[in-house]
Design an enzyme around this catalytic site. Structure first.
Site, mmCIF file in Angstrom:
data_model
loop_
_atom_site.group_PDB
_atom_site.id
_atom_site.type_symbol
_atom_site.label_atom_id
_atom_site.label_comp_id
_atom_site.label_asym_id
_atom_site.label_seq_id
_atom_site.Cartn_x
_atom_site.Cartn_y
_atom_site.Cartn_z
ATOM 1 N N TYR A 87 0.737 22.255 28.473
ATOM 2 C CA TYR A 87 1.067 23.165 27.370
ATOM 3 C C TYR A 87 2.568 23.334 27.168
ATOM 4 O O TYR A 87 3.027 24.364 26.705
ATOM 5 C CB TYR A 87 0.371 24.515 27.572
ATOM 6 C CG TYR A 87 -1.123 24.444 27.232
ATOM 7 C CD1 TYR A 87 -1.546 23.927 26.005
ATOM 8 C CD2 TYR A 87 -2.091 24.884 28.124
ATOM 9 C CE1 TYR A 87 -2.888 23.831 25.696
ATOM 10 C CE2 TYR A 87 -3.439 24.800 27.819
ATOM 11 C CZ TYR A 87 -3.835 24.268 26.594
ATOM 12 O OH TYR A 87 -5.174 24.181 26.293
ATOM 13 N N LYS A 142 -8.733 -4.391 7.612
ATOM 14 C CA LYS A 142 -7.639 -5.139 8.239
ATOM 15 C C LYS A 142 -8.149 -6.226 9.187
ATOM 16 O O LYS A 142 -9.311 -6.193 9.615
ATOM 17 C CB LYS A 142 -6.684 -4.175 8.966
ATOM 18 C CG LYS A 142 -6.131 -3.074 8.064
ATOM 19 C CD LYS A 142 -5.205 -3.595 6.947
ATOM 20 C CE LYS A 142 -5.083 -2.650 5.769
ATOM 21 N NZ LYS A 142 -4.105 -1.602 5.882
ATOM 22 N N HIS A 202 -0.734 -5.900 7.601
ATOM 23 C CA HIS A 202 -1.480 -7.082 7.149
ATOM 24 C C HIS A 202 -1.322 -8.243 8.133
ATOM 25 O O HIS A 202 -1.806 -9.333 7.828
ATOM 26 C CB HIS A 202 -0.931 -7.576 5.803
ATOM 27 C CG HIS A 202 -1.149 -6.642 4.653
ATOM 28 N ND1 HIS A 202 -0.765 -6.944 3.370
ATOM 29 C CD2 HIS A 202 -1.730 -5.422 4.591
ATOM 30 C CE1 HIS A 202 -1.072 -5.949 2.554
ATOM 31 N NE2 HIS A 202 -1.655 -5.001 3.279
ATOM 32 N N PHE A 213 0.839 -1.194 0.000
ATOM 33 C CA PHE A 213 0.000 0.000 0.000
ATOM 34 C C PHE A 213 0.885 1.259 0.000
ATOM 35 O O PHE A 213 1.974 1.264 0.566
ATOM 36 C CB PHE A 213 -0.914 -0.029 1.236
ATOM 37 C CG PHE A 213 -1.874 1.114 1.309
ATOM 38 C CD1 PHE A 213 -2.805 1.324 0.305
ATOM 39 C CD2 PHE A 213 -1.836 1.995 2.379
ATOM 40 C CE1 PHE A 213 -3.693 2.384 0.368
ATOM 41 C CE2 PHE A 213 -2.726 3.061 2.443
ATOM 42 C CZ PHE A 213 -3.649 3.258 1.443
ATOM 43 N N ASP A 227 6.391 -3.194 8.734
ATOM 44 C CA ASP A 227 5.031 -2.774 8.397
ATOM 45 C C ASP A 227 4.162 -4.030 8.486
ATOM 46 O O ASP A 227 4.129 -4.850 7.561
ATOM 47 C CB ASP A 227 4.970 -2.138 7.006
ATOM 48 C CG ASP A 227 3.582 -1.573 6.694
ATOM 49 O OD1 ASP A 227 2.626 -1.944 7.410
ATOM 50 O OD2 ASP A 227 3.466 -0.778 5.747
ATOM 51 N N ARG A 261 -4.141 10.959 18.595
ATOM 52 C CA ARG A 261 -4.725 10.014 19.557
ATOM 53 C C ARG A 261 -6.028 9.405 19.032
ATOM 54 O O ARG A 261 -6.744 10.019 18.251
ATOM 55 C CB ARG A 261 -4.982 10.733 20.888
ATOM 56 C CG ARG A 261 -3.730 11.323 21.520
ATOM 57 C CD ARG A 261 -4.045 11.988 22.848
ATOM 58 N NE ARG A 261 -5.094 12.973 22.744
ATOM 59 C CZ ARG A 261 -4.888 14.288 22.656
ATOM 60 N NH1 ARG A 261 -3.671 14.782 22.647
ATOM 61 N NH2 ARG A 261 -5.905 15.114 22.573
ATOM 62 N N ARG A 316 4.152 16.409 23.721
ATOM 63 C CA ARG A 316 4.261 16.433 25.189
ATOM 64 C C ARG A 316 5.177 15.311 25.649
ATOM 65 O O ARG A 316 5.374 14.327 24.938
ATOM 66 C CB ARG A 316 2.885 16.238 25.831
ATOM 67 C CG ARG A 316 1.938 17.379 25.548
ATOM 68 C CD ARG A 316 0.609 17.204 26.291
ATOM 69 N NE ARG A 316 -0.265 18.308 25.953
ATOM 70 C CZ ARG A 316 -1.454 18.190 25.334
ATOM 71 N NH1 ARG A 316 -1.926 16.989 25.014
ATOM 72 N NH2 ARG A 316 -2.167 19.251 25.051
ATOM 73 N N GLN A 369 -7.549 -0.073 10.079
ATOM 74 C CA GLN A 369 -8.485 0.384 9.042
ATOM 75 C C GLN A 369 -9.490 -0.740 8.769
ATOM 76 O O GLN A 369 -9.253 -1.906 9.090
ATOM 77 C CB GLN A 369 -7.656 0.774 7.800
ATOM 78 C CG GLN A 369 -8.443 1.276 6.621
ATOM 79 C CD GLN A 369 -8.732 0.170 5.632
ATOM 80 O OE1 GLN A 369 -8.173 -0.917 5.728
ATOM 81 N NE2 GLN A 369 -9.611 0.442 4.692
HETATM 82 C C1 LIG Z 1 -3.434 -0.416 5.287
HETATM 83 C C2 LIG Z 1 -1.965 -0.303 5.180
HETATM 84 C C3 LIG Z 1 -1.228 0.755 5.738
HETATM 85 C C4 LIG Z 1 -1.860 2.026 6.242
HETATM 86 O O1 LIG Z 1 -2.844 1.884 7.125
HETATM 87 P P1 LIG Z 1 -4.017 2.994 7.249
HETATM 88 O O2 LIG Z 1 -4.582 2.638 8.582
HETATM 89 O O3 LIG Z 1 -4.959 2.762 6.116
HETATM 90 O O4 LIG Z 1 -3.381 4.320 7.228
HETATM 91 C C5 LIG Z 1 0.146 0.697 5.722
HETATM 92 N N1 LIG Z 1 0.785 -0.335 5.152
HETATM 93 C C6 LIG Z 1 0.129 -1.349 4.561
HETATM 94 C C7 LIG Z 1 0.914 -2.465 3.960
HETATM 95 C C8 LIG Z 1 -1.268 -1.360 4.539
HETATM 96 O O5 LIG Z 1 -1.912 -2.342 3.920
#
Ligand SMILES: *Cc1c(COP(=O)(O)O)cnc(C)c1O
Length: 397
Positions: free
Chosen positions: A227, A191, A165, A91, A162, A237, A220, A188
């Site tokens: 602040y 997922k 998945h 992605f 990353d 967040r 922070r 997301q």
């Molecule tokens: C979905 C995805 C992301 C990003 O996630 P979001 O929550 O959509 O920003 C990053 N890397 C990979 C491989 C993804 O499939």
């Protein structure tokens, strides 16, 4: 004329939930404590649960799985112009967050058997400016982490997994995301663990934890004044509603992951027997695959020359929840071809029109067919129906 019956008549839904999730979110709403961190501890509770699930010391939630990559990159101390090695078959966020950190994504090719980033290609791409490697556990299949961690150690690089998945998947008995310096996940809606939106990073490193925690909370620091802002962060967040939804969904993840893994192994056995269909290879260290995407390679020469796109359309018409996947490797996207980076400063000699990763290009254009994760939550009979649908398309062309 009679309408032909689809081979797969069942439909597969996602997300999966019941009154547990509804009640959990309703309770938060009734409590009036919707936000974090000034009013409420449910976000922290979920972070502890997720860190424990991964076998990591810390977890820091944030608004999505792109921001989680950004937090990890900045915390790893990248400077403008540093190079970050990424795969091209992923992605966009894997590479666009590198641009946002004013760094240079360096695309290297895949292992043709797994579609994961090739350790040999990583090693060949390292320069004095390389700072970070971002392996993507594509579809939920573990990258060759022993080889990648060894390269990182020898070249003094950071590794950000990353794992967007890869919730619940394992390499040599360790949860993906817990092996590199930082593991990044997305929640997301598509997922394997979701609250509609959301993201999280996990780490064992005290300093990376402190920095990522600060960056997601407007710079922070722990023990600082409300602040007082020390680092270039933002408000990333999540809400308490997302946190309880994630806690409830996390309780379902283990059983769902086991089901997908078992179905994937079974589907491999079925599809291996079909001429022109080759499932991606297993047995390279993954002790559990979570099949966010089940991928097989298609060879049109066994389908009377039918293009991959036409094949996936026909298979979808038979009721298989499938997809042709990414149409191009990331470096072919207009963003990179046109270097449309606006306020981000990349060196002038970076030219993505010169990049070629033949394995990734073939996967996009000709080979890779995806079956989506919610279909992998079906029964053995469902897996059999997917194989039958492929045979039917083959017999008709
Ligand atoms: C979905 C995805 C992301 C990003 O996630 P979001 O929550 O959509 O920003 C990053 N890397 C990979 C491989 C993804 O499939």
């Amino acid at each position: 004329m009679e309408t032909a019956e689809k081979t797969v008549r069942k439909t597969f839904s996602w997300p999966i939930f019941d009154e547990t999730e509804v009640e959990a979110v309703a309770d938060v709403i009734r409590s009036g404590k919707w936000g974090n961190p000034d009013c409420g501890d449910l976000v922290e509770a979920f972070e502890k649960e997720f860190a424990a699930y991964c076998g990591s010391k810390y977890a820091i939630s944030c608004v999505n799985g792109s921001v989680s990559l950004r937090l990890a990159l900045i915390a790893c101390g990248v400077k403008p112009g540093d190079e970050v090695i990424v795969p091209p078959y992923t992605f966009i966020a894997t590479a666009s967050t590198v641009i946002e950190a004013n760094c240079v994504p360096v695309f290297v090719d895949l292992d043709p058997d797994t579609y994961n980033i090739s350790p040999q290609a990583i090693e060949a791409a390292i320069t004095p400016r390389t700072k970070v490697i971002v392996p993507v556990h594509f579809g939920g299949q573990a990258c060759d982490m022993d080889a990648i961690m060894d390269i990182a150690k020898r070249h003094n690089l950071r590794v950000i997994e990353d794992a967007a998945h890869a919730h619940g998947a394992e390499y040599k008995g360790r949860k993906l995301g817990s092996i590199g310096d930082v593991g990044s996940f997305s929640f997301q809606s598509s997922k394997n663990l979701t609250a509609g939106e959301g993201g999280i990073v996990v780490t064992d490193d005290d300093e990376l934890y402190a920095m990522m925690n600060s960056l997601r909370n407007v710079g922070r620091i722990e023990g600082g004044q409300w602040y007082d802002h020390y680092n270039p962060g933002c408000n990333y967040r999540i809400t308490q509603m997302q946190a309880v939804l994630l806690s409830a969904q996390l309780k379902r993840l283990e059983a769902q992951t086991i089901t997908r893994d078992e179905n994937g192994v079974y589907l491999n056995q079925l599809l291996e027997q079909i001429d022109g269909i080759t499932p991606l290879k297993r047995g390279l260290g993954e002790t559990r695959h979570c099949y966010h995407i089940y991928i097989f390679k298609y060879d049109k020469t066994h389908f009377n020359g039918l293009s991959k796109v036409e094949f996936t359309e026909r298979l979808a018409a038979e009721g298989v929840p499938c997809f042709r996947g990414y149409p191009h490797p990331l470096y072919k996207q207009p963003l990179f071809q046109n270097k449309n980076f606006m306020c981000y400063a990349l060196p002038d000699d970076v030219d993505y029109t010169q990049v070629h990763c033949p394995v990734a290009e073939r996967a996009c254009s000709d080979e890779a067919v995806w079956i989506l994760q919610h279909a992998m939550l079906g029964t053995k009979e469902d897996m059999e129906s997917f194989a039958e649908a492929i045979r039917k398309v083959q017999s008709e062309v």
